[in-house]
Design a protein around this motif. Structure first.
Motif, short mmCIF file in Angstrom:
data_model
loop_
_atom_site.label_atom_id
_atom_site.label_comp_id
_atom_site.label_asym_id
_atom_site.label_seq_id
_atom_site.Cartn_x
_atom_site.Cartn_y
_atom_site.Cartn_z
N ASP A 89 0.95 -1.20 -0.42
CA ASP A 89 0.32 0.60 0.07
C ASP A 89 1.11 1.53 -0.25
OD1 ASP A 89 1.48 -0.07 2.62
OD2 ASP A 89 -0.91 0.26 3.93
N LEU A 90 1.98 0.69 -0.68
CA LEU A 90 2.56 1.91 -0.27
C LEU A 90 2.52 2.91 -1.47
CD1 LEU A 90 6.33 0.56 0.99
CD2 LEU A 90 4.76 2.49 2.38
N GLY A 91 2.79 3.05 -2.49
CA GLY A 91 2.19 3.77 -4.14
C GLY A 91 3.33 4.25 -4.93
N LEU A 92 4.41 3.03 -4.35
CA LEU A 92 5.69 3.67 -5.21
C LEU A 92 6.38 2.58 -6.50
CD1 LEU A 92 7.87 3.74 -1.68
CD2 LEU A 92 7.35 5.71 -3.18
N ASN A 93 7.12 3.22 -7.37
CA ASN A 93 6.79 2.08 -8.26
C ASN A 93 8.22 1.62 -8.48
OD1 ASN A 93 6.51 0.97 -10.80
ND2 ASN A 93 6.22 2.66 -11.92
N PRO A 94 8.43 0.10 -8.27
CA PRO A 94 10.14 0.34 -8.30
C PRO A 94 10.55 -0.07 -9.15
CG PRO A 94 8.58 -1.89 -7.76
CD PRO A 94 7.23 -0.80 -7.59
N GLN A 95 12.27 0.23 -10.07
CA GLN A 95 12.36 0.27 -10.84
C GLN A 95 13.81 -0.97 -10.51
OE1 GLN A 95 14.52 4.03 -11.00
NE2 GLN A 95 12.67 5.16 -12.05
N GLN A 96 13.78 -2.00 -11.37
CA GLN A 96 14.25 -3.07 -11.13
C GLN A 96 16.02 -3.01 -12.34
OE1 GLN A 96 12.17 -6.63 -11.87
NE2 GLN A 96 13.49 -7.54 -12.23
N GLU A 97 16.48 -3.00 -11.74
CA GLU A 97 18.46 -2.39 -12.23
C GLU A 97 18.92 -4.71 -12.74
OE1 GLU A 97 20.33 -0.03 -10.38
OE2 GLU A 97 19.09 1.28 -10.76
N ALA A 98 20.08 -4.53 -12.94
CA ALA A 98 20.93 -5.57 -13.32
C ALA A 98 20.60 -6.80 -10.91
CB ALA A 98 22.05 -5.30 -13.73
N ASP A 99 21.11 -5.85 -10.99
CA ASP A 99 21.57 -6.46 -9.12
C ASP A 99 20.62 -6.41 -8.47
OD1 ASP A 99 23.36 -4.52 -9.14
OD2 ASP A 99 25.01 -5.55 -8.58
N ALA A 100 19.70 -5.01 -8.48
CA ALA A 100 18.97 -4.53 -7.35
C ALA A 100 17.75 -4.22 -7.64
CB ALA A 100 20.22 -3.04 -6.81
N VAL A 101 17.18 -3.33 -6.81
CA VAL A 101 15.13 -2.68 -7.21
C VAL A 101 15.79 -1.24 -6.73
CG1 VAL A 101 13.26 -2.38 -6.23
CG2 VAL A 101 14.38 -4.76 -6.91
N ARG A 102 15.77 -0.42 -6.86
CA ARG A 102 15.75 1.33 -6.93
C ARG A 102 14.26 1.86 -7.01
NH1 ARG A 102 19.81 4.65 -7.00
NH2 ARG A 102 21.13 2.82 -8.35
N LEU A 103 13.86 2.60 -6.30
CA LEU A 103 12.77 2.97 -5.47
C LEU A 103 12.53 4.49 -5.51
CD1 LEU A 103 10.98 1.18 -2.77
CD2 LEU A 103 10.37 1.65 -4.68
N ASN A 104 12.26 5.00 -5.88
CA ASN A 104 12.67 6.95 -6.28
C ASN A 104 11.82 7.09 -5.10
OD1 ASN A 104 14.58 6.99 -7.45
ND2 ASN A 104 12.96 7.16 -9.13
N ILE A 105 11.44 8.13 -4.26
CA ILE A 105 10.52 8.17 -3.77
C ILE A 105 9.75 9.59 -3.59
CG2 ILE A 105 9.82 8.84 -0.83
CD1 ILE A 105 10.85 6.09 -1.05
N PRO A 106 9.17 10.10 -3.91
CA PRO A 106 8.00 11.31 -4.65
C PRO A 106 8.16 12.17 -3.60
CG PRO A 106 6.68 9.49 -5.17
CD PRO A 106 8.06 8.53 -4.48
N ALA A 107 8.12 13.11 -3.63
CA ALA A 107 7.58 14.51 -3.00
C ALA A 107 6.66 14.83 -2.69
CB ALA A 107 8.10 15.70 -3.60
N LEU A 108 6.02 14.76 -0.75
CA LEU A 108 4.85 15.12 -0.82
C LEU A 108 3.65 16.31 -1.12
CD1 LEU A 108 5.63 13.22 2.81
CD2 LEU A 108 3.86 12.11 0.40
N THR A 109 2.73 16.10 -1.56
CA THR A 109 2.21 16.84 -2.04
C THR A 109 1.56 17.33 -0.29
OG1 THR A 109 0.20 16.10 -1.74
CG2 THR A 109 1.07 16.11 -3.88
N GLU A 110 0.97 18.87 -0.39
CA GLU A 110 0.46 19.21 0.89
C GLU A 110 -0.46 18.62 0.92
OE1 GLU A 110 -0.05 21.46 4.00
OE2 GLU A 110 1.82 21.88 2.16
N GLU A 111 -1.60 17.58 0.23
CA GLU A 111 -2.85 16.73 0.92
C GLU A 111 -2.55 15.57 1.45
OE1 GLU A 111 -6.54 14.59 -1.20
OE2 GLU A 111 -5.90 16.32 -1.92
N ARG A 112 -1.33 15.18 0.75
CA ARG A 112 -0.45 13.68 1.13
C ARG A 112 0.33 14.19 2.49
NH1 ARG A 112 -0.73 9.20 2.27
NH2 ARG A 112 0.95 8.00 2.21
N ARG A 113 0.72 15.27 2.59
CA ARG A 113 1.31 15.91 4.13
C ARG A 113 0.24 15.33 5.01
NH1 ARG A 113 6.21 17.48 3.53
NH2 ARG A 113 6.87 17.87 1.66
#
Length: 187
Positions: A89-113
């Motif tokens: 339920d995190l709402g994150l989109n993982p990016q698969q790399e050769a030997d790892a998974v990278r998660l970019n954490i988007p900046a929070l909107t005011e409503e999400r905060r």
């Protein structure tokens, strides 16, 4: 003061400390706009048929404030980690790399905060309820002692101490709330 009363008081204090620690752990799982390995440590992946926490199959690092890097110890776990993050339920989109998974954490909107602050308040309220329940249980035990013949004054003093403990630990939870709220609302 009898040994039994002292026992109940020390039990109460220990239980209240655990309630504050638990609340702190739950708050650490709520993301505050910056990447933290605690955000995903509770997620479970299928590790040879057994649901296993991600932290037991991979290293989780935060190379910068907006990125999490998950390096599994076995390359075949990359797909499982990817799937676990997508299904969470995190709402994150993982990016698969050769030997790892990278998660970019988007900046929070005011409503999400604001939503996150509500979530934090609900979690700290659960912590306070837990502490109040501990107080109630200890006071019930003290009343039983009084019925069994313990002096009324000793029981009343012990109830006063339990109330002071309760007040102290509720203040600690309020401090956790204030700290986390400030962390979330800081842009």
């Amino acid at each position: 003061m009898t040994e039994e009363i002292q026992f109940y008081l020390s039990e109460a204090e220990e239980s209240m400390q655990k309630a504050v620690q638990h609340t702190g752990n739950e708050l650490s799982k709520i993301r505050a706009g910056k990447a933290s390995p605690a955000m995903i440590e509770h997620l479970r992946v299928d590790y040879y048929g057994t649901p296993t926490p991600i932290s037991q199959v991979a290293n989780i690092a935060a190379p910068d404030a907006r990125t999490l890097l998950i390096k599994p110890w076995e390359k075949n776990m990359i797909g499982e980690i990817n799937k676990a993050i997508k299904n969470s339920d995190l709402g994150l989109n993982p990016q698969q790399e050769a030997d790892a998974v990278r998660l970019n954490i988007p900046a929070l909107t005011e409503e999400r905060r604001r939503d996150l602050v509500k979530q934090v308040k609900a979690e700290t309220e659960n912590g306070k309820i837990s502490i109040r329940n501990i107080r109630k249980d200890v006071n019930d035990s003290l009343k039983k002692l009084q019925k069994e013949g313990t002096a009324e004054d000793a029981v009343r003093d012990a109830e006063g101490r339990v109330q002071k403990l309760t007040d102290n630990y509720i203040v600690k939870i309020d401090e956790l709330l204030a700290k986390k709220e400030a962390e979330i609302m800081t842009i």
